[in-house]
Design an enzyme around this catalytic site. Structure first.
Site, PDB file in Angstrom:
ATOM      1  N   LYS A 123       0.681  -1.217   0.244  1.00 42.58           N
ATOM      2  CA  LYS A 123      -0.161  -0.433   0.480  1.00 42.58           C
ATOM      3  C   LYS A 123       0.550   0.903  -0.021  1.00 42.58           C
ATOM      4  CE  LYS A 123      -4.379  -2.850   2.123  1.00 42.58           C
ATOM      5  NZ  LYS A 123      -4.209  -3.065   3.341  1.00 42.58           N
TER       6      LYS A 123
ATOM      7  N   GLN B   1      -5.467  -1.558   9.441  1.00 41.53           N
ATOM      8  CA  GLN B   1      -5.139  -2.692   9.176  1.00 41.53           C
ATOM      9  C   GLN B   1      -5.492  -3.762   9.759  1.00 41.53           C
ATOM     10  OE1 GLN B   1      -3.822  -3.167   5.706  1.00 41.53           O
ATOM     11  NE2 GLN B   1      -4.052  -5.772   5.794  1.00 41.53           N
TER      12      GLN B   1
ATOM     13  N   ASP C 112     -11.696   2.336   4.427  1.00 45.09           N
ATOM     14  CA  ASP C 112     -12.092   1.385   4.683  1.00 45.09           C
ATOM     15  C   ASP C 112     -13.607   2.069   4.018  1.00 45.09           C
ATOM     16  OD1 ASP C 112     -10.144  -0.837   4.301  1.00 45.09           O
ATOM     17  OD2 ASP C 112      -9.604  -0.503   5.984  1.00 45.09           O
TER      18      ASP C 112
HETATM   19  N1  GUN Z   1      -7.038  -6.876   5.980  1.00 47.74           N
HETATM   20  C1  GUN Z   1      -7.335  -8.270   4.955  1.00 47.74           C
HETATM   21  N2  GUN Z   1      -8.081  -6.536   3.916  1.00 47.74           N
HETATM   22  C2  GUN Z   1      -7.932  -5.418   4.902  1.00 47.74           C
HETATM   23  C3  GUN Z   1      -8.520  -4.839   4.070  1.00 47.74           C
HETATM   24  O1  GUN Z   1      -9.331  -4.151   3.403  1.00 47.74           O
HETATM   25  N3  GUN Z   1      -8.881  -3.257   5.681  1.00 47.74           N
HETATM   26  C4  GUN Z   1      -7.886  -3.076   6.203  1.00 47.74           C
HETATM   27  N4  GUN Z   1      -7.731  -2.687   6.505  1.00 47.74           N
HETATM   28  N5  GUN Z   1      -7.393  -4.227   6.965  1.00 47.74           N
HETATM   29  C5  GUN Z   1      -7.484  -5.559   5.948  1.00 47.74           C
END
Ligand code: GUN
Length: 283
Positions: free
Chosen positions: A49, A93, A116
């Site tokens: 990311k 995360q 998100d």
């Molecule tokens: N862990 C796995 N996929 C995601 C996601 O799309 N967002 C977040 N915050 N954590 C994750």
């Protein structure tokens, strides 16, 4: 002939456009990612990311905490980021360590910075058929991918395997908005194969190799969201790609399908939040 839903290529196309767009901004959008603990998969995701954000001109900041951090300290950090005007987008995360309440943490994020789309405000908007500030990244990426290949959802039976808040639940609503008939299956579903056999489009988001050729009808469109390493260390999805690709009309590979689209959506969402926060209301 089976068509591969190429998320990797589409991601690059989207990023190119975003880079150009950001170039014309007066200031750079910013994304802050919080990573707690040392989950190896999370570390890889978060690094991806950050690299992608930096490559297109988004300022990204990763805040890393040991898994022993207290819930209170994490909540205080989120409060601080909420107040900081330099921060446009916040991502915590998941998963978080067990002693930290995921709900408390997510609930505290300012919905206008919730990249998100996981806060109750944004989730609630989505489930009531209204527009959230942004849509959750993985479902959004799946829809962008299907749109790229002109796959129409209207009237189709979409079977989603997996009921998580990250994928299954929000995707079900986004697909309902496109007038599909949606079935969500999960670990307690009886006769899974009988249901998946009726899918025009199958989306699997489980994290286990469970979807076999005999569970699908010929010509089905298959979207594989699962990603994990098998016992030999190979990256795999939920779908038996080798055999299922013989009968599917379209199929997304792992890696190179939904994963890159999730990242592209995160970048899109960061920019959307940035733009919404910087709208100058006319006098
Ligand atoms: N862990 C796995 N996929 C995601 C996601 O799309 N967002 C977040 N915050 N954590 C994750």
């Amino acid at each position: 002939m089976t068509i591969i839903l190429d998320g990797k290529q589409l991601k690059e196309k989207i990023l190119l456009k975003l880079k150009e767009k950001i170039n014309n901004f007066e200031k750079k959008p910013s994304l802050t990612v919080i990573l707690v603990g040392d989950n190896p998969a999370s570390q890889i995701y978060v690094n991806n990311k950050r690299k992608t954000a930096e490559a297109i001109g988004i300022n990204s900041n990763i805040i890393k905490y040991p898994k022993t951090i207290s819930e209170k300290e994490l909540l205080e950090k989120i409060h601080e980021l909420n107040k900081d005007d330099r921060v446009n987008a916040i991502l915590v995360q998941l998963p978080l360590p067990e002693h930290i309440s995921k709900e408390k943490v997510i609930n505290l994020i300012n919905p206008q910075k919730d990249v998100d789309g996981f806060t109750p405000y944004n989730f609630g908007k989505l489930f009531s058929g209204e527009k959230p500030f942004v849509y959750p990244c993985t479902p959004k990426g799946i829809l962008i991918l299907l749109d790229e290949y002109n796959i129409d959802l209207d009237g189709k039976h979409v079977v989603i395997v997996g009921r998580s808040n990250i994928v299954g639940k929000p995707l079900s609503q986004m697909i309902l908005n496109r007038n599909a008939t949606v079935t969500i299956c999960h670990s307690h579903t009886k006769n899974l194969a009988e249901i998946t056999k009726t899918a025009d489009i199958l989306v699997s988001a489980v994290g286990e190799n469970i979807i076999e050729e005999k569970m699908l009808k010929s010509g089905c469109i298959v979207v594989d969201v699962g990603i994990f390493k098998d016992s030999t260390g190979r990256t795999r999805g939920d779908v038996d790609f080798e055999n299922v690709s013989k009968i599917a009309s379209y199929i997304s590979p792992v890696p190179g399908g939904v994963g890159p689209m999730t990242i592209a959506s995160l970048m899109l969402n960061t920019i959307e939040l940035f733009e919404k926060q910087n709208i100058k209301t006319p006098l």
